[in-house]
Write a protein that holds these residues in place. Structure first.
Motif: not given
Length: 214
Positions: A123, A128, A131, A204
Motif C-alpha cells: 500500500s 495509503e 490507513s 489514518a
C-alpha cells in the motif's frame, strides 16, 4: 516526484523479499502438513523416523563440569544450567507426529506475519500507508507475534518432555522448563507492534479529517 519513485521502488523491493520468504515458509508448511497426513500413526505406525531437533537443558551435578576460572574475570562460578539442542529419532510415532503438528502451527504463524507485512508494503506506493486497513494488519501482526512468543516455548516444552521421558544423563539432569525456553523479546515486540497499529489508526483518522477539511 523523485522521492515518491524511490519510496515506491524501495517498498516493492522489500515486498519482493518478503514474498520470497513467504513462498519458502509456505513450501515448508505444506511439506510438514503432507508428512503429517501420510505418517499419521493410526494408518502408518512404522513411518520412517527423522532426525529432529529438540531443545533441552542440562542441570549438571556439583563438580560435574571442570571449568578453569583462574585467569577469568570472576572469583567464583556456579554452573546452574546448560541449554542446547539434541537431535533425536522418536521411538513413539505419536511423538514425531506431534513435532510436525507444532511445526505446522509455527509455519502458519510466520506465513501470516509475512503476508500482512507484504500487504502493508504494497500500500506504500499508492500513498495509503496510514490507513485503517493497515492498522488492522499491524494489529494482527502484533497479536501473532505474542501468540508465537507463548506458543513456541510451550510447544518446545511438550516436545522435549516427550523426548526426555525415561532418559537418564550421567553427570547431571536433563530438563525442560517453559520459563527457561520463554523469551520476553517476542512478547515485547508484539506489544510494540500493537501500539504502532494504534498510531497508524490515528494517522489514518487525521488524514481523513484533513481531506474533509480541504
Amino acid at each position: 516526484m523523485a522521492y515518491e519513485i524511490n519510496r515506491a521502488h524501495g517498498a516493492r523491493w522489500l515486498a519482493g523479499l518478503l514474498g520470497l520468504g513467504q513462498i519458502r515458509v509456505g513450501i515448508a508448511a505444506v511439506g510438514a502438513l503432507l508428512w503429517m497426513l501420510i505418517s499419521f500413526p493410526v494408518w502408518w505406525s512404522d513411518a520412517p523416523r527423522l532426525h529432529l531437533p529438540v531443545h533441552i537443558g542440562i542441570e549438571p551435578d556439583p563438580g560435574g563440569f571442570a571449568l578453569d576460572a583462574s585467569d577469568g574475570p570472576f572469583r567464583t562460578w556456579d554452573l546452574d544450567r546448560i541449554a542446547g539442542e539434541m537431535e533425536v529419532e522418536f521411538a513413539n510415532p505419536w511423538a514425531q507426529w506431534l513435532f510436525f503438528f507444532f511445526a505446522v502451527q509455527e509455519f502458519v504463524i510466520v506465513f501470516l506475519v509475512l503476508h500482512f507485512l507484504r500487504k502493508i508494503l504494497g500500500s506504500v506506493p499508492a500513498g495509503e500507508a496510514f490507513s485503517t486497513t493497515n492498522a488492522k494488519r499491524l494489529r494482527w501482526v502484533g497479536a501473532l507475534l505474542i501468540i508465537e512468543a507463548l506458543f513456541g516455548p510451550g510447544a518446545s516444552t511438550l516436545i522435549a518432555g516427550a523426548a526426555l521421558r525415561g532418559v537418564e544423563f550421567a553427570g547431571g539432569t536433563l530438563s525442560v522448563d517453559f520459563f527457561k525456553e520463554f523469551g520476553a523479546g517476542g512478547l515485547f515486540t508484539g506489544w510494540i507492534v500493537i501500539v504502532l497499529s494504534e498510531v497508524f489508526r490515528q494517522g489514518a483518522a487525521m488524514k481523513r479529517e484533513q481531506q474533509l477539511t480541504i
